[in-house]
Scaffold this motif. Structure first.
Motif, PDB file in Angstrom:
ATOM      1  N   VAL A  41       0.842  -1.201   0.000  1.00  0.00           N
ATOM      2  CA  VAL A  41       0.000   0.000   0.000  1.00  0.00           C
ATOM      3  C   VAL A  41       0.877   1.252   0.000  1.00  0.00           C
ATOM      4  O   VAL A  41       0.629   2.197  -0.750  1.00  0.00           O
ATOM      5  N   GLU A  42       1.916   1.274   0.840  1.00  0.00           N
ATOM      6  CA  GLU A  42       2.817   2.433   0.912  1.00  0.00           C
ATOM      7  C   GLU A  42       3.498   2.681  -0.436  1.00  0.00           C
ATOM      8  O   GLU A  42       3.608   3.835  -0.874  1.00  0.00           O
TER       9      GLU A  42
ATOM     10  N   ASP B  13      -5.525  10.784   2.567  1.00  0.00           N
ATOM     11  CA  ASP B  13      -6.922  10.489   2.879  1.00  0.00           C
ATOM     12  C   ASP B  13      -7.569   9.540   1.864  1.00  0.00           C
ATOM     13  O   ASP B  13      -8.706   9.121   2.040  1.00  0.00           O
ATOM     14  N   ARG B  14      -6.858   9.173   0.812  1.00  0.00           N
ATOM     15  CA  ARG B  14      -7.378   8.224  -0.183  1.00  0.00           C
ATOM     16  C   ARG B  14      -7.293   6.822   0.388  1.00  0.00           C
ATOM     17  O   ARG B  14      -6.234   6.364   0.825  1.00  0.00           O
ATOM     18  N   ASP B  15      -8.433   6.115   0.414  1.00  0.00           N
ATOM     19  CA  ASP B  15      -8.481   4.750   0.949  1.00  0.00           C
ATOM     20  C   ASP B  15      -7.794   3.794  -0.013  1.00  0.00           C
ATOM     21  O   ASP B  15      -8.194   3.673  -1.176  1.00  0.00           O
ATOM     22  N   VAL B  16      -6.751   3.143   0.469  1.00  0.00           N
ATOM     23  CA  VAL B  16      -6.044   2.131  -0.307  1.00  0.00           C
ATOM     24  C   VAL B  16      -5.903   0.918   0.600  1.00  0.00           C
ATOM     25  O   VAL B  16      -5.387   1.018   1.708  1.00  0.00           O
ATOM     26  N   ASN B  17      -6.410  -0.232   0.120  1.00  0.00           N
ATOM     27  CA  ASN B  17      -6.322  -1.471   0.904  1.00  0.00           C
ATOM     28  C   ASN B  17      -6.075  -2.644  -0.035  1.00  0.00           C
ATOM     29  O   ASN B  17      -5.864  -2.450  -1.229  1.00  0.00           O
ATOM     30  N   GLY B  18      -6.112  -3.843   0.492  1.00  0.00           N
ATOM     31  CA  GLY B  18      -5.817  -5.029  -0.303  1.00  0.00           C
ATOM     32  C   GLY B  18      -6.704  -5.205  -1.521  1.00  0.00           C
ATOM     33  O   GLY B  18      -6.275  -5.726  -2.547  1.00  0.00           O
TER      34      GLY B  18
ATOM     35  N   ALA C  56       0.720  -8.376  -3.108  1.00  0.00           N
ATOM     36  CA  ALA C  56       1.203  -8.892  -1.820  1.00  0.00           C
ATOM     37  C   ALA C  56       1.276 -10.415  -1.828  1.00  0.00           C
ATOM     38  O   ALA C  56       2.247 -11.004  -1.334  1.00  0.00           O
ATOM     39  N   ASP C  57       0.269 -11.067  -2.407  1.00  0.00           N
ATOM     40  CA  ASP C  57       0.271 -12.538  -2.476  1.00  0.00           C
ATOM     41  C   ASP C  57       1.434 -13.043  -3.318  1.00  0.00           C
ATOM     42  O   ASP C  57       2.102 -14.018  -2.964  1.00  0.00           O
ATOM     43  N   LEU C  58       1.692 -12.379  -4.448  1.00  0.00           N
ATOM     44  CA  LEU C  58       2.805 -12.780  -5.305  1.00  0.00           C
ATOM     45  C   LEU C  58       4.138 -12.586  -4.592  1.00  0.00           C
ATOM     46  O   LEU C  58       5.025 -13.437  -4.677  1.00  0.00           O
TER      47      LEU C  58
END
Length: 134
Positions: free
Chosen positions: A63-64, A75-80, A124-126
């Motif tokens: 995410v970072e 403030d932008r929502d970033v998730n999996g 992230a999974d990869l």
């Protein structure tokens, strides 16, 4: 219109390991159907794929990197589940994200794998998969 009933549901344990000394147990399921409207009494088994999700810290780091690469506001929502395209990434941005991930995690992502990455979770999974092969 076909009608059917579930005749059995079975679970069997499987395990996924993320790192030495850290193992997570998961279940896989098979579902068998029978009933009127099906051409044969012998029906195929429906299988649900259960995969090992990446560690939360890996997702956080991805995410970072995505935030930095796309210059997204805090403030932008970033998730999996965030899709790169939805975040405004074009193909060049995606290549740069993958390069940033390779540098950060010390991995090498094959082109065919890079093309299958569409979400933060995919990346992230990869990464977890590639780090597990090291």
């Amino acid at each position: 219109m076909a009608s059917f009933t579930a005749s059995s549901l079975s679970f069997s344990p499987v395990s996924c390991s993320f790192k030495q000394n850290k193992v997570s147990s998961l279940n896989k399921a098979s579902l068998f159907f029978s009933g009127k409207g099906f051409p044969s009494q012998r029906l195929p088994t429906l299988r649900f794929r259960v995969s090992c999700a990446a560690k939360p810290e890996t997702v956080k780091k991805v995410v970072e990197i995505v935030r930095k690469q796309l210059a997204l506001p805090d403030d932008r929502d970033v998730n999996g589940e965030s899709k790169f395209a939805t975040l405004g990434a074009d193909s060049l941005d995606t290549v740069e994200i993958v390069m940033g991930l390779e540098e950060e995690f010390g991995i090498s992502v094959e082109e065919e794998n890079a093309q299958s990455i569409t979400t933060v979770q995919d990346a992230a999974d990869l990464i977890e998969q590639l780090l597990g092969k090291k």
